[in-house]
Design an enzyme around this catalytic site. Structure first.
Site, PDB file in Angstrom:
ATOM      1  N   GLN A 199       0.852  -1.194   0.000  1.00 50.33           N
ATOM      2  CA  GLN A 199       0.000   0.000   0.000  1.00 50.33           C
ATOM      3  C   GLN A 199       0.890   1.246   0.000  1.00 50.33           C
ATOM      4  O   GLN A 199       1.595   1.495   0.978  1.00 50.33           O
ATOM      5  CB  GLN A 199      -0.872  -0.012   1.264  1.00 50.33           C
ATOM      6  CG  GLN A 199      -1.785   1.171   1.401  1.00 50.33           C
ATOM      7  CD  GLN A 199      -2.393   1.260   2.808  1.00 50.33           C
ATOM      8  OE1 GLN A 199      -1.716   0.967   3.798  1.00 50.33           O
ATOM      9  NE2 GLN A 199      -3.639   1.638   2.902  1.00 50.33           N
ATOM     10  N   GLY A 200       0.848   2.007  -1.079  1.00 53.17           N
ATOM     11  CA  GLY A 200       1.700   3.200  -1.188  1.00 53.17           C
ATOM     12  C   GLY A 200       0.905   4.475  -0.929  1.00 53.17           C
ATOM     13  O   GLY A 200       0.487   5.138  -1.880  1.00 53.17           O
ATOM     14  N   TYR A 201       0.685   4.767   0.323  1.00 52.06           N
ATOM     15  CA  TYR A 201      -0.030   6.000   0.688  1.00 52.06           C
ATOM     16  C   TYR A 201       0.934   6.999   1.343  1.00 52.06           C
ATOM     17  O   TYR A 201       1.127   8.096   0.852  1.00 52.06           O
ATOM     18  CB  TYR A 201      -1.161   5.720   1.687  1.00 52.06           C
ATOM     19  CG  TYR A 201      -2.399   5.033   1.157  1.00 52.06           C
ATOM     20  CD1 TYR A 201      -2.474   4.502  -0.121  1.00 52.06           C
ATOM     21  CD2 TYR A 201      -3.534   4.915   1.973  1.00 52.06           C
ATOM     22  CE1 TYR A 201      -3.627   3.876  -0.580  1.00 52.06           C
ATOM     23  CE2 TYR A 201      -4.700   4.303   1.523  1.00 52.06           C
ATOM     24  CZ  TYR A 201      -4.735   3.772   0.252  1.00 52.06           C
ATOM     25  OH  TYR A 201      -5.874   3.164  -0.177  1.00 52.06           O
ATOM     26  N   SER A 202       1.505   6.623   2.508  1.00 55.48           N
ATOM     27  CA  SER A 202       2.276   7.569   3.330  1.00 55.48           C
ATOM     28  C   SER A 202       3.510   8.078   2.598  1.00 55.48           C
ATOM     29  O   SER A 202       4.166   7.339   1.848  1.00 55.48           O
ATOM     30  CB  SER A 202       2.736   6.895   4.623  1.00 55.48           C
ATOM     31  OG  SER A 202       1.637   6.381   5.312  1.00 55.48           O
ATOM     32  N   GLU A 227     -10.723  -1.560   5.698  1.00 60.28           N
ATOM     33  CA  GLU A 227      -9.609  -1.921   6.574  1.00 60.28           C
ATOM     34  C   GLU A 227     -10.054  -1.890   8.034  1.00 60.28           C
ATOM     35  O   GLU A 227      -9.645  -2.712   8.837  1.00 60.28           O
ATOM     36  CB  GLU A 227      -8.449  -0.942   6.355  1.00 60.28           C
ATOM     37  CG  GLU A 227      -7.189  -1.327   7.107  1.00 60.28           C
ATOM     38  CD  GLU A 227      -6.050  -0.328   6.936  1.00 60.28           C
ATOM     39  OE1 GLU A 227      -6.306   0.821   6.565  1.00 60.28           O
ATOM     40  OE2 GLU A 227      -4.910  -0.729   7.199  1.00 60.28           O
TER      41      GLU A 227
HETATM   42  C1  LIG Z   1       4.420  -0.766  11.245  1.00 59.04           C
HETATM   43  C2  LIG Z   1       3.879   0.261  10.291  1.00 59.04           C
HETATM   44  C3  LIG Z   1       3.475  -0.131   9.038  1.00 59.04           C
HETATM   45  C4  LIG Z   1       2.996   0.827   8.134  1.00 59.04           C
HETATM   46  N1  LIG Z   1       2.639   0.398   6.867  1.00 59.04           N
HETATM   47  C5  LIG Z   1       2.235   1.317   5.960  1.00 59.04           C
HETATM   48  C6  LIG Z   1       1.948   0.905   4.620  1.00 59.04           C
HETATM   49  O1  LIG Z   1       2.049  -0.281   4.257  1.00 59.04           O
HETATM   50  N2  LIG Z   1       1.599   1.852   3.727  1.00 59.04           N
HETATM   51  C7  LIG Z   1       1.478   3.175   4.056  1.00 59.04           C
HETATM   52  O2  LIG Z   1       1.112   3.977   3.202  1.00 59.04           O
HETATM   53  N3  LIG Z   1       1.754   3.607   5.327  1.00 59.04           N
HETATM   54  C8  LIG Z   1       2.133   2.703   6.274  1.00 59.04           C
HETATM   55  N4  LIG Z   1       2.432   3.119   7.561  1.00 59.04           N
HETATM   56  C9  LIG Z   1       2.421   4.541   7.849  1.00 59.04           C
HETATM   57  C10 LIG Z   1       1.319   4.983   8.784  1.00 59.04           C
HETATM   58  O3  LIG Z   1       0.086   5.039   8.116  1.00 59.04           O
HETATM   59  C11 LIG Z   1       1.755   6.363   9.308  1.00 59.04           C
HETATM   60  O4  LIG Z   1       2.926   6.178  10.073  1.00 59.04           O
HETATM   61  C12 LIG Z   1       0.688   7.017  10.134  1.00 59.04           C
HETATM   62  O5  LIG Z   1      -0.403   7.395   9.355  1.00 59.04           O
HETATM   63  C13 LIG Z   1       1.239   8.266  10.862  1.00 59.04           C
HETATM   64  O6  LIG Z   1       1.858   9.121   9.974  1.00 59.04           O
HETATM   65  P1  LIG Z   1       3.341   9.695  10.248  1.00 59.04           P
HETATM   66  O7  LIG Z   1       4.214   8.539  10.613  1.00 59.04           O
HETATM   67  O8  LIG Z   1       3.725  10.524   9.084  1.00 59.04           O
HETATM   68  O9  LIG Z   1       3.203  10.601  11.546  1.00 59.04           O
HETATM   69  P2  LIG Z   1       2.632  12.085  11.602  1.00 59.04           P
HETATM   70  O10 LIG Z   1       1.351  12.144  10.868  1.00 59.04           O
HETATM   71  O11 LIG Z   1       3.720  13.016  11.202  1.00 59.04           O
HETATM   72  O12 LIG Z   1       2.332  12.235  13.144  1.00 59.04           O
HETATM   73  C14 LIG Z   1       3.328  12.591  14.116  1.00 59.04           C
HETATM   74  C15 LIG Z   1       2.627  12.755  15.456  1.00 59.04           C
HETATM   75  O13 LIG Z   1       1.688  13.848  15.379  1.00 59.04           O
HETATM   76  C16 LIG Z   1       0.392  13.419  15.769  1.00 59.04           C
HETATM   77  N5  LIG Z   1      -0.629  14.087  14.958  1.00 59.04           N
HETATM   78  C17 LIG Z   1      -0.619  14.285  13.613  1.00 59.04           C
HETATM   79  N6  LIG Z   1      -1.741  14.914  13.223  1.00 59.04           N
HETATM   80  C18 LIG Z   1      -2.487  15.119  14.331  1.00 59.04           C
HETATM   81  C19 LIG Z   1      -3.764  15.719  14.570  1.00 59.04           C
HETATM   82  N7  LIG Z   1      -4.502  16.217  13.582  1.00 59.04           N
HETATM   83  N8  LIG Z   1      -4.221  15.750  15.845  1.00 59.04           N
HETATM   84  C20 LIG Z   1      -3.477  15.235  16.872  1.00 59.04           C
HETATM   85  N9  LIG Z   1      -2.265  14.680  16.705  1.00 59.04           N
HETATM   86  C21 LIG Z   1      -1.778  14.607  15.457  1.00 59.04           C
HETATM   87  C22 LIG Z   1       0.377  11.917  15.484  1.00 59.04           C
HETATM   88  O14 LIG Z   1      -0.598  11.255  16.250  1.00 59.04           O
HETATM   89  C23 LIG Z   1       1.800  11.520  15.854  1.00 59.04           C
HETATM   90  O15 LIG Z   1       1.909  11.328  17.230  1.00 59.04           O
HETATM   91  C24 LIG Z   1       2.897   2.181   8.503  1.00 59.04           C
HETATM   92  C25 LIG Z   1       3.289   2.575   9.784  1.00 59.04           C
HETATM   93  C26 LIG Z   1       3.771   1.641  10.672  1.00 59.04           C
HETATM   94  C27 LIG Z   1       4.194   2.090  12.033  1.00 59.04           C
END
Ligand SMILES: Cc1cc2nc3c(=O)[nH]c(=O)nc-3n(C[C@H](O)[C@H](O)[C@H](O)COP(=O)(O)OP(=O)(O)OC[C@H]3O[C@@H](n4cnc5c(N)ncnc54)[C@H](O)[C@@H]3O)c2cc1C
Length: 397
Positions: free
Chosen positions: A127-130, A249
């Protein structure tokens, strides 16, 4: 209170249980150590075996090769799967997110091309989202897809970077969100593409995690060509599609995790019985007893809540804030459970999970480290709290 199942549902449970026991025995699973069971190649072989034996796509319509079973039977299978502590399913995002999306938004030729490979698990997906600048705020994504039409055909040229892409190093395909309209911002102008990971210009770099393993990756796209027929839905409809997919999901995704936590809690009690602390079993410590009792209550609450979510789904309503509650509660309870395992292990917890002397093959240390990720993946705890507050409790933003 336990949910009751009909005689037909119980018969299906028996059928699933027997198939799992016999099949797992036939591949030698019962004789494997906890650590051997993590082996990726083995898990992927098993997944293909499930596909070939007709135990995938249980809820899929028959026209796509599925068994068209009602949701409750699908959940029963997930429960039995977790109870059997069966292998990790590496293609779960294709089954849980992409397949229902293709069935709803895909063209007939996309369904014909991609659904059989998912069903058999011969084709694995990531899944290529983040992106580095777009996680919780996914609408900020910047990976570009420029549309080009010339003598070589109608195609998108994708340039950008994704991150935290789980299992990309094993994936044949990626379902990816891209910005197809460069003038757009936020939710508009995003498209949903199916990208062949063997294409020229794709670079996958595994990221080393705290456990020392590499499950997720950075993925770079340098002018990667994707035929226009691999776009799902209309150009610019990607956000709507991704949000519908997220509901899939969040649906029954956590049922097996809840079941496996019940057995993890039983194993934790065994650990407390067999690990000495100040010359007596750790379980005799009143503080450990209190924490175990709290966890028992938490896991019972979780089970009831997962059935509540299931009931919502069975009534044909989309999972709403209760799915957020289940994910939030599950992830935070599991982290507490694994912290308690570290307390019980005491000084032994300091051994790395890969150390040959680590108790239980290092299982508790590894799971403890891994569990730090679960309050981040599939939306962070803070994001789920926002959903519960705004959509569940109607609080102002
Ligand atoms: C094990 C693992 C597998 C993953 N697999 C995939 C994958 O296959 N494909 C994919 O696309 N992504 C994947 N992800 C990514 C995951 O979806 C993101 O890590 C997640 O959405 C958080 O984004 P970020 O890491 O950029 O953190 P950020 O969004 O930068 O957040 C940083 C901090 O700020 C807080 N924060 C951000 N916005 C708000 C808000 N509006 N209100 C309050 N607090 C906030 C967050 O809670 C967090 O504590 C995976 C992540 C993990 C850990």
């Amino acid at each position: 209170m336990n949910p009751s199942f009909s005689a037909a549902e119980e018969a299906f449970r028996q059928e699933a249980r027997i198939w799992l026991i016999e099949s797992l025995r036939s591949v030698g699973y019962d004789a494997m150590s906890w650590r051997e069971r993590l082996d990726t190649d083995f898990c992927m072989r098993w997944e293909r075996h499930m596909g070939a034996s007709g135990w995938t796509g249980l809820s899929w319509p028959k026209e796509y090769g599925g068994r068209a079973l009602p949701l409750v039977q699908q959940v029963i299978f997930q429960e039995e799967y977790a109870r059997a502590e069966a292998p990790i399913l590496w293609n779960s995002m294709a089954h849980g997110i992409l397949a229902p999306t293709l069935m709803y938004y895909g063209t007939e030729s996309q369904k014909k091309r991609f659904l059989p490979g998912i069903l058999s698990n011969e084709e694995r997906w990531c899944q290529g989202y983040s992106e580095p600048g777009a996680g919780s705020d996914l609408a900020a994504l910047a990976t570009r897809a420029e549309r080009i039409s010339d003598a070589r055909g109608d195609r998108y040229v994708v340039t950008g970077q994704k991150v935290w892409t789980s299992v990309a190093q094993f994936a044949h395909w990626c379902f990816i969100l891209v910005r197809s309209d460069p003038k757009s911002s936020r939710h508009k102008g995003i498209s949903f593409l199916l990208l062949d990971m063997k294409s020229r210009g794709v670079t996958v770099r595994p990221l080393r995690q705290m456990t020392g393993e590499s499950e997720f990756n950075e993925v770079f796209f340098d002018g990667v060509e994707v035929p226009v027929e691999n776009r799902v839905g209309e150009e610019g409809q990607g956000w709507e599609i991704a949000m519908t997919a997220a509901n899939h999901e969040r649906g029954t995704f956590f049922v097996p995790m809840l079941v496996s936590m019940q057995s993890e809690l039983r194993d934790l009690v065994k650990l407390a019985r067999t690990t000495p602390s100040d010359g007596r079993p750790a379980i005799e410590d009143p503080l450990i007893q209190d924490k175990l009792a709290q966890l028992y209550m938490d896991v019972s609450v979780m089970r009831l809540n997962s059935y509540r979510t299931l009931e919502t789904l069975m009534q044909g309503r989309p999972p709403g804030p209760e799915a957020s509650f289940t994910k939030l509660f599950w992830s935070e309870v599991r982290q507490r459970m694994l912290e308690l395992a570290m307390d019980i292990l005491g000084p032994q917890a300091m051994l790395a999970w890969t150390d040959p002397q680590a108790a239980a093959g290092g299982r508790w240390q590894r799971e403890h480290l891994w569990s730090r990720a679960i309050t981040i993946l599939a939306a962070t705890s803070e994001i789920h709290r926002n959903i519960i507050a705004e959509r569940g409790l109607g609080m102002p933003r």
